[in-house]
Design a protein around this motif. Structure first.
Motif, PDB file in Angstrom:
ATOM      1  N   GLU A  67     119.765 -20.576  56.763  1.00 35.96           N
ATOM      2  CA  GLU A  67     118.432 -21.191  56.702  1.00 35.96           C
ATOM      3  C   GLU A  67     118.209 -21.946  55.386  1.00 35.96           C
ATOM      4  O   GLU A  67     117.527 -22.965  55.363  1.00 35.96           O
ATOM      5  CB  GLU A  67     117.382 -20.067  56.848  1.00 35.96           C
ATOM      6  N   ASP A 140     112.851 -27.056  56.317  1.00 41.36           N
ATOM      7  CA  ASP A 140     111.972 -26.293  55.434  1.00 41.36           C
ATOM      8  C   ASP A 140     111.761 -27.123  54.171  1.00 41.36           C
ATOM      9  O   ASP A 140     112.651 -27.857  53.737  1.00 41.36           O
ATOM     10  CB  ASP A 140     112.614 -24.946  55.076  1.00 41.36           C
ATOM     11  N   LYS A 145     108.503 -22.871  55.941  1.00 43.95           N
ATOM     12  CA  LYS A 145     109.272 -23.110  57.152  1.00 43.95           C
ATOM     13  C   LYS A 145     108.788 -24.355  57.904  1.00 43.95           C
ATOM     14  O   LYS A 145     107.588 -24.530  58.121  1.00 43.95           O
ATOM     15  CB  LYS A 145     109.083 -21.913  58.096  1.00 43.95           C
ATOM     16  N   ASN A 146     109.728 -25.162  58.305  1.00 43.11           N
ATOM     17  CA  ASN A 146     109.478 -26.276  59.224  1.00 43.11           C
ATOM     18  C   ASN A 146     108.303 -27.166  58.802  1.00 43.11           C
ATOM     19  O   ASN A 146     107.544 -27.634  59.646  1.00 43.11           O
ATOM     20  CB  ASN A 146     109.200 -25.743  60.647  1.00 43.11           C
ATOM     21  N   ASN A 232     104.003 -19.292  69.768  1.00 40.94           N
ATOM     22  CA  ASN A 232     103.900 -18.937  68.342  1.00 40.94           C
ATOM     23  C   ASN A 232     103.578 -17.462  68.136  1.00 40.94           C
ATOM     24  O   ASN A 232     103.434 -17.013  67.001  1.00 40.94           O
ATOM     25  CB  ASN A 232     102.797 -19.766  67.655  1.00 40.94           C
ATOM     26  N   HIS A 235     104.871 -15.491  65.278  1.00 44.02           N
ATOM     27  CA  HIS A 235     105.422 -16.444  64.316  1.00 44.02           C
ATOM     28  C   HIS A 235     104.512 -16.712  63.119  1.00 44.02           C
ATOM     29  O   HIS A 235     104.975 -17.169  62.087  1.00 44.02           O
ATOM     30  CB  HIS A 235     105.740 -17.773  65.008  1.00 44.02           C
ATOM     31  N   HIS A 239     106.690 -16.240  60.208  1.00 37.89           N
ATOM     32  CA  HIS A 239     107.097 -17.323  59.313  1.00 37.89           C
ATOM     33  C   HIS A 239     106.750 -17.008  57.868  1.00 37.89           C
ATOM     34  O   HIS A 239     107.497 -17.350  56.942  1.00 37.89           O
ATOM     35  CB  HIS A 239     106.439 -18.648  59.720  1.00 37.89           C
ATOM     36  N   GLU A 242     109.357 -14.647  56.730  1.00 38.86           N
ATOM     37  CA  GLU A 242     110.631 -15.349  56.555  1.00 38.86           C
ATOM     38  C   GLU A 242     110.599 -16.183  55.275  1.00 38.86           C
ATOM     39  O   GLU A 242     111.563 -16.193  54.508  1.00 38.86           O
ATOM     40  CB  GLU A 242     110.865 -16.237  57.786  1.00 38.86           C
ATOM     41  N   SER A 243     109.464 -16.867  55.031  1.00 36.51           N
ATOM     42  CA  SER A 243     109.328 -17.666  53.803  1.00 36.51           C
ATOM     43  C   SER A 243     109.386 -16.768  52.578  1.00 36.51           C
ATOM     44  O   SER A 243     110.009 -17.096  51.576  1.00 36.51           O
ATOM     45  CB  SER A 243     108.003 -18.433  53.790  1.00 36.51           C
ATOM     46  N   HIS A 254     115.417 -15.316  61.345  1.00 37.88           N
ATOM     47  CA  HIS A 254     114.204 -15.778  62.020  1.00 37.88           C
ATOM     48  C   HIS A 254     113.720 -14.754  63.059  1.00 37.88           C
ATOM     49  O   HIS A 254     112.552 -14.367  63.074  1.00 37.88           O
ATOM     50  CB  HIS A 254     114.496 -17.122  62.690  1.00 37.88           C
ATOM     51  N   ASP A 294     100.675 -22.029  56.486  1.00 35.80           N
ATOM     52  CA  ASP A 294     101.316 -22.129  57.789  1.00 35.80           C
ATOM     53  C   ASP A 294     100.645 -23.234  58.600  1.00 35.80           C
ATOM     54  O   ASP A 294      99.442 -23.411  58.556  1.00 35.80           O
ATOM     55  CB  ASP A 294     101.193 -20.790  58.533  1.00 35.80           C
TER      56      ASP A 294
END
Ligand SMILES: NC(=O)c1ccc[n+]([C@@H]2O[C@H](COP(=O)([O-])OP(=O)(O)OC[C@H]3O[C@@H](n4cnc5c(N)ncnc54)[C@H](O)[C@@H]3O)[C@@H](O)[C@H]2O)c1
Length: 336
Positions: A67, A140, A145-146, A232, A235, A239, A242-243, A254, A294
């Motif tokens: 990632e 990212d 993320k994303n 989602n 998520h 997220h 994850e971040s 993930h 987010d």
């Protein structure tokens, strides 16, 4: 099995490579680049090129796995290689890898010379059931993320469980998290089947059922404005987790982050009285800070997609910080 998405086809089979050969013959590409990481290059590229010799002359762009490489810097390296090799607008990009490669490669293709064609050949379970279909790609940025990405459809997706034979168990479980999510938000029967110890483990059937469910939702709401937000679930918190752990000694995969997120968000659903349901030493304030960045938050309001029963989901549910804190406390208690 061929699944028709909005503007492209998804081929799912033990051997979907005949379809890939037909696809390549039917197009007039001037050049082709295969984007992969060191693992998909080692384990999957030989299978692909043997099955599809026309790809043996393709340029190979290898990135480092993980990632932490789904970044603008790595995207710039991809564009540089393509430009140095005179890739024109009739170039095909082949994304051969997990969700990191299909997200990164899809993004690179979607903006190179204002967009060139790409196809996805996912090689992880998560990639097969989720990341390679649905036309979202991205990078990212600023450890979020994303944060950067486009909605761009691939020309086609070719899914074969043959690639799963070399995938480590941890990454199989990582993909299963998204399968559980799909069942939880959209299909009670599927959830029951998955919960049954005796359930049919055939990967082809599992992937096909999951992709069909995702595809139906995506077709109704390609740009994530309504029902697609159900995907989602897990998520928003996931997220942020994850971040938070990105770049640490113990980054979360993930799917792992989404699993934690689904448990916490289910507690939130319970606090919101949407559903009745009979540690992780995370930094609560940092997570709340990350949540406000987010993409699924709107202004100062935190909005979640929360299940309101097994197999159905409410989207855009306003959630207070107090409810999030309470859910995290509940989760810590569960773990201790
Ligand atoms: N675009 C979307 O709709 C969407 C949906 C879900 C997830 N995602 C993204 O997907 C990413 C996660 O994807 P992932 O879990 O596939 O991670 P990944 O791409 O990092 O792959 C996991 C690991 O498996 C290795 N690998 C890949 N194929 C292999 C094979 N066949 N044999 C052995 N090793 C192999 C990779 O090198 C990597 O080390 C995240 O960035 C997430 O944001 C995107």
């Amino acid at each position: 099995m061929i699944i028709q998405s909005a503007g492209y086809k998804i081929f799912i089979a033990d051997d979907p490579f005949g379809e890939l050969r037909r696809f390549l013959r039917s197009r007039d590409y001037t050049s082709c680049f295969i984007i992969c990481d060191e693992n998909s290059m080692l384990h999957c590229l030989p299978i692909l090129v043997t099955a599809c010799p026309a790809l043996s002359s393709a340029g190979i762009i290898e990135t480092e796995s993980g990632e932490q490489n789904k970044t603008l810097d790595i995207a710039a390296q991809v564009w540089q290689t393509m430009a140095e090799n005179h890739a024109d607008r009739k170039t095909l990009v082949v994304n051969l890898g997990g969700g990191v490669i299909t997200d990164l490669g899809g993004f690179c293709a979607s903006v190179y010379k204002r967009g060139v064609d790409f196809i996805n050949i996912p090689t992880t379970l998560l990639g097969m059931v989720d990341a390679s279909v649905g036309a979202k790609n991205g990078l990212d940025f600023l450890e979020l993320k994303n944060l950067i990405g486009t909605f761009t459809e691939p020309e086609a997706v070719f899914i074969s469980p043959v690639f799963l034979e070399t995938l480590p168990y941890q990454h199989i479980m990582n993909g299963m998290a998204e399968v559980y999510k799909m069942a939880l938000v959209s299909d009670k029967k599927f959830w029951k089947a998955l919960s049954d110890d005796e359930h049919d483990n055939d990967p082809l059937k599992l992937i096909t059922r999951n992709v069909k469910l995702k595809n139906e939702i995506v077709k109704k709401d390609p740009f994530d404005e309504g029902v697609r937000k159900a995907l989602n679930f897990g998520h928003t918190i996931g997220h942020a987790l994850e971040s938070l752990y990105m770049g640490s000694e113990n980054p979360l995969l993930h799917g792992e982050a989404v699993l934690h997120g689904m448990i916490i968000e289910t507690r939130i659903a319970n606090l919101k009285k949407l559903i009745s349901v009979q540690g992780l030493e995370f930094e609560e304030n940092e997570i709340l800070g990350l949540l406000s960045n987010d993409k699924k938050t709107s202004g100062k309001t935190l909005r979640f997609s929360l299940i309101n029963g097994i197999g159905s989901c409410s989207v855009d549910v306003n959630v207070s910080l107090a409810q999030i804190r309470s859910a995290m406390a509940y989760y810590r208690e569960l773990l201790s």
